[in-house]
Write a protein that holds these residues in place. Structure first.
Motif, PDB file in Angstrom:
ATOM      1  N   GLY A  46       0.829  -1.198   0.000  1.00  0.00           N
ATOM      2  CA  GLY A  46       0.000   0.000   0.000  1.00  0.00           C
ATOM      3  C   GLY A  46       0.864   1.247   0.000  1.00  0.00           C
ATOM      4  N   PHE A  47       0.200   2.400  -0.052  1.00  0.00           N
ATOM      5  CA  PHE A  47       0.888   3.683  -0.148  1.00  0.00           C
ATOM      6  C   PHE A  47       0.322   4.658   0.877  1.00  0.00           C
ATOM      7  N   ILE A  48       1.196   5.372   1.553  1.00  0.00           N
ATOM      8  CA  ILE A  48       0.792   6.463   2.446  1.00  0.00           C
ATOM      9  C   ILE A  48       1.280   7.759   1.815  1.00  0.00           C
ATOM     10  N   PHE A  49       0.352   8.612   1.435  1.00  0.00           N
ATOM     11  CA  PHE A  49       0.686   9.896   0.830  1.00  0.00           C
ATOM     12  C   PHE A  49       0.665  10.976   1.907  1.00  0.00           C
ATOM     13  N   ILE A  50       1.807  11.610   2.128  1.00  0.00           N
ATOM     14  CA  ILE A  50       1.917  12.687   3.098  1.00  0.00           C
ATOM     15  C   ILE A  50       2.082  14.000   2.332  1.00  0.00           C
ATOM     16  N   TRP A  51       1.255  15.001   2.698  1.00  0.00           N
ATOM     17  CA  TRP A  51       1.227  16.301   1.991  1.00  0.00           C
ATOM     18  C   TRP A  51       0.568  16.105   0.633  1.00  0.00           C
ATOM     19  N   SER A  52       0.727  17.027  -0.268  1.00  0.00           N
ATOM     20  CA  SER A  52      -0.019  17.008  -1.530  1.00  0.00           C
ATOM     21  C   SER A  52       0.772  16.433  -2.697  1.00  0.00           C
ATOM     22  N   THR A  53       2.016  16.056  -2.468  1.00  0.00           N
ATOM     23  CA  THR A  53       2.857  15.563  -3.550  1.00  0.00           C
ATOM     24  C   THR A  53       2.452  14.155  -3.979  1.00  0.00           C
ATOM     25  N   GLY A  54       2.508  13.924  -5.276  1.00  0.00           N
ATOM     26  CA  GLY A  54       2.251  12.593  -5.816  1.00  0.00           C
ATOM     27  C   GLY A  54       3.412  12.154  -6.680  1.00  0.00           C
ATOM     28  N   PHE A  55       3.284  10.983  -7.280  1.00  0.00           N
ATOM     29  CA  PHE A  55       4.331  10.503  -8.179  1.00  0.00           C
ATOM     30  C   PHE A  55       4.261  11.203  -9.529  1.00  0.00           C
ATOM     31  N   LEU A  56       3.055  11.583  -9.925  1.00  0.00           N
ATOM     32  CA  LEU A  56       2.874  12.295 -11.184  1.00  0.00           C
ATOM     33  C   LEU A  56       2.802  13.788 -10.907  1.00  0.00           C
ATOM     34  N   LYS A  57       2.751  14.577 -11.923  1.00  0.00           N
ATOM     35  CA  LYS A  57       2.720  16.029 -11.759  1.00  0.00           C
ATOM     36  C   LYS A  57       1.425  16.437 -11.051  1.00  0.00           C
ATOM     37  N   GLU A  58       1.570  17.086  -9.871  1.00  0.00           N
ATOM     38  CA  GLU A  58       0.376  17.452  -9.121  1.00  0.00           C
ATOM     39  C   GLU A  58      -0.257  18.720  -9.688  1.00  0.00           C
ATOM     40  N   GLY A  59      -1.467  18.976  -9.247  1.00  0.00           N
ATOM     41  CA  GLY A  59      -2.158  20.181  -9.669  1.00  0.00           C
ATOM     42  C   GLY A  59      -3.030  19.988 -10.886  1.00  0.00           C
ATOM     43  N   VAL A  60      -2.829  18.910 -11.618  1.00  0.00           N
ATOM     44  CA  VAL A  60      -3.617  18.675 -12.825  1.00  0.00           C
ATOM     45  C   VAL A  60      -4.973  18.073 -12.474  1.00  0.00           C
ATOM     46  N   ASP A  61      -4.963  16.961 -11.745  1.00  0.00           N
ATOM     47  CA  ASP A  61      -6.222  16.306 -11.366  1.00  0.00           C
ATOM     48  C   ASP A  61      -6.270  15.973  -9.882  1.00  0.00           C
ATOM     49  N   GLN A  62      -5.378  16.635  -9.099  1.00  0.00           N
ATOM     50  CA  GLN A  62      -5.299  16.401  -7.649  1.00  0.00           C
ATOM     51  C   GLN A  62      -5.078  14.924  -7.320  1.00  0.00           C
ATOM     52  N   ARG A  63      -4.253  14.284  -8.122  1.00  0.00           N
ATOM     53  CA  ARG A  63      -3.805  12.892  -7.918  1.00  0.00           C
ATOM     54  C   ARG A  63      -4.887  11.850  -8.197  1.00  0.00           C
ATOM     55  N   GLU A  64      -5.969  12.228  -8.842  1.00  0.00           N
ATOM     56  CA  GLU A  64      -7.044  11.265  -9.072  1.00  0.00           C
ATOM     57  C   GLU A  64      -6.575  10.086  -9.908  1.00  0.00           C
ATOM     58  N   PHE A  65      -5.808  10.331 -10.966  1.00  0.00           N
ATOM     59  CA  PHE A  65      -5.382   9.231 -11.829  1.00  0.00           C
ATOM     60  C   PHE A  65      -4.527   8.225 -11.071  1.00  0.00           C
ATOM     61  N   GLU A  66      -3.515   8.722 -10.342  1.00  0.00           N
ATOM     62  CA  GLU A  66      -2.643   7.758  -9.664  1.00  0.00           C
ATOM     63  C   GLU A  66      -3.354   7.085  -8.494  1.00  0.00           C
ATOM     64  N   PHE A  67      -4.268   7.784  -7.821  1.00  0.00           N
ATOM     65  CA  PHE A  67      -5.036   7.143  -6.756  1.00  0.00           C
ATOM     66  C   PHE A  67      -5.904   6.013  -7.314  1.00  0.00           C
ATOM     67  N   SER A  68      -6.584   6.291  -8.418  1.00  0.00           N
ATOM     68  CA  SER A  68      -7.443   5.267  -9.013  1.00  0.00           C
ATOM     69  C   SER A  68      -6.615   4.102  -9.543  1.00  0.00           C
TER      70      SER A  68
END
Length: 242
Positions: free
Chosen positions: A53-75
Motif C-alpha cells: 500500500g501507499f501512504i501519501f503525506i502532503w499534496s505531492t504525488g508521483f505524477l505532476k500534481e495540480g492537474v487532477d489532484q492525484r485522481e489518476f494515480e489514486f485510481s
C-alpha cells in the motif's frame, strides 16, 4: 522498517536519507521538474510491484500534481489492489474559507483572516475549489485519512483518524537539569512562516514581559535547519509554536 520512503518534493528544513529522492536544485529547478516527469511514473510502477500500500503525506504525488489532484494515480493504485492512505498536514487540505468561518463562529482571529496579505493565492476562488477537489478525491479513493478536523478545517465529510506525530526514539533526549539551572529560562520560538504563525504578536508579548521586569532569554529561529531547532529545544524551558 519494511517501508520504502520517497521524497519527490523539496524541504527547506529536513535532510533525511530517503530510499528514493530527487536532487533539489535552487538553480535550474526546471531540470528537477523534468527529471520528475520521467522518474515519478517509473518509480510508481516499480513500487506497485513491491508494496502492499501507499501512504501519501502532503499534496505531492508521483505524477505532476495540480492537474487532477492525484485522481489518476489514486485510481490506478486502487485498481491494482493496493491500499491507500492520505495523511494531511496543513495547507494541503485546509480550506481558508471554512477556517475563517470557524474563527467567526468562535469569536477569534485565525491565520486565514490574513491570507490576502500573507499568501494572496489562498484568498482566490480557484484555490478554494482546489481544496474541495482534494477532499473529494481523497474520500473517493483512500481507505484511511488522517486529518485534525479543527486545525485543518476542510471539506472532508467522512470520519478521519486523529493526527499523530511520529518521532524516532533517538530524538527523545531528557534534560531535567535545565529546570534546576538558576540562569534565566530560555524561551524558543521557531515559526515555519512568521506571519502565519503570529510571530509579530509573540514579539509584542516578549517586549511587554521584559518591560514588566521578567528575566528570560528569548531565541527566535527562522529559516534554519531542523537540527539547529533540536539543539535549542534541548535547553529550552518554554517553546512557542504559534
Amino acid at each position: 522498517p519494511s517501508a520504502y520512503s520517497v521524497k519527490l518534493g523539496g524541504s527547506a528544513y529536513h535532510d533525511f536519507a530517503y530510499d528514493f529522492a530527487l536532487p533539489q536544485r535552487r538553480r535550474h529547478a526546471w531540470l528537477t521538474g523534468l527529471q520528475r516527469l520521467v522518474y515519478g511514473p517509473l518509480l510508481l510502477g516499480w513500487l506497485l510491484n513491491r508494496a502492499e500500500g501507499f501512504i501519501f503525506i502532503w499534496s505531492t504525488g508521483f505524477l505532476k500534481e495540480g492537474v487532477d489532484q492525484r485522481e489518476f494515480e489514486f485510481s490506478f493504485i486502487r485498481d491494482c489492489g493496493k491500499k491507500l492512505v492520505c495523511y494531511f498536514v496543513g495547507n494541503d487540505i485546509r480550506s481558508p474559507a471554512l477556517t475563517r468561518a470557524l474563527g467567526a463562529r468562535l469569536g477569534f482571529d485565525v491565520s486565514s483572516v490574513y491570507d490576502d496579505q500573507a499568501a494572496p493565492i489562498r484568498a482566490a476562488a480557484g484555490y478554494e475549489a482546489e481544496k474541495k477537489r482534494v477532499a473529494e478525491i481523497a474520500e473517493r479513493y483512500a481507505g484511511l485519512i488522517f486529518n485534525p478536523p479543527v486545525d485543518q478545517t476542510s471539506y472532508l465529510q467522512g470520519p478521519t483518524a486523529p493526527f499523530i506525530y511520529f518521532l524516532a526514539e533517538s530524538k527523545f533526549q531528557r534534560n531535567p537539569e535545565k529546570f534546576a539551572d538558576p540562569a534565566p529560562p530560555r524561551i524558543v520560538h521557531a515559526p515555519s512562516s512568521p506571519f502565519i504563525k503570529g510571530t509579530p504578536l509573540v514579539r509584542a508579548a516578549i517586549a511587554r514581559l521584559r518591560h514588566e521586569g521578567y528575566r528570560f532569554e528569548y531565541i527566535e529561529l527562522i529559516g534554519v535547519p531542523n537540527q539547529r531547532v533540536w539543539e535549542e529545544l534541548r535547553m529550552a524551558r518554554i517553546v512557542l509554536n504559534e
